[in-house]
Design a protein around this motif. Sequence first.
Motif: not given
Length: 206
Positions: A77-82
């Motif tokens: 969930x650390x991805x920039x999309x979230x």
Amino acid sequence: MKLDVITLDGGKGEAVELSDEIFGLEPRADILHRVVRWQRARAQAGTHKVKTRSETSYSSKKIYRQKGTGNARHGDRNAPIFRKGGIYKGPVPRSHAHDLPKKIRKLGLKYALSAKAAEGKIVVIDAAELPEAKTRALAGKLKDLGWKRALVIDGAEVQENFARAAANIEGIDVLPSMGANVMDILKRDTLVLTKAGVEALEARLK
């Protein structure tokens, strides 16, 4: 260019000659603009910072299996999309300062002084000195002289009593000659130079 010298009490002294090479130039707005931008860039803190995906506080566990869910494949969930994930290529602490040739900086100061001289907003005083560091006494003298937003430039050093008294007066700045700069000169309505300040500025800019 000749200007009459006055005292803080409103008295008159001998006239002083101002160099046309410094106070008699035709100001150029483009040079003044470049110098002010250079000053503001150097003053900018540059402490802006965002968290990248390696710095956010979510778990690094894969959120669901790679295949078979019908959803796009994701890691954690650390991805920039979230939402609340790490920011991609966001601002990081850095210096905003940029180079400006010394010749341009020197020319900018000359143009700033010339602009004030052309507007008739330069006042030369005998000396910026007080027997005591009393703000009320200095404020009364400045009121009588009609100075509301003024920059006072002295010689190599500013007298301590005068500097301490002026520090509590809104709209009044006091600088030694080496601290004279384009932005402070332009932002004040009146430029007040001591005789020592005139000599120091001419020695610095010739």
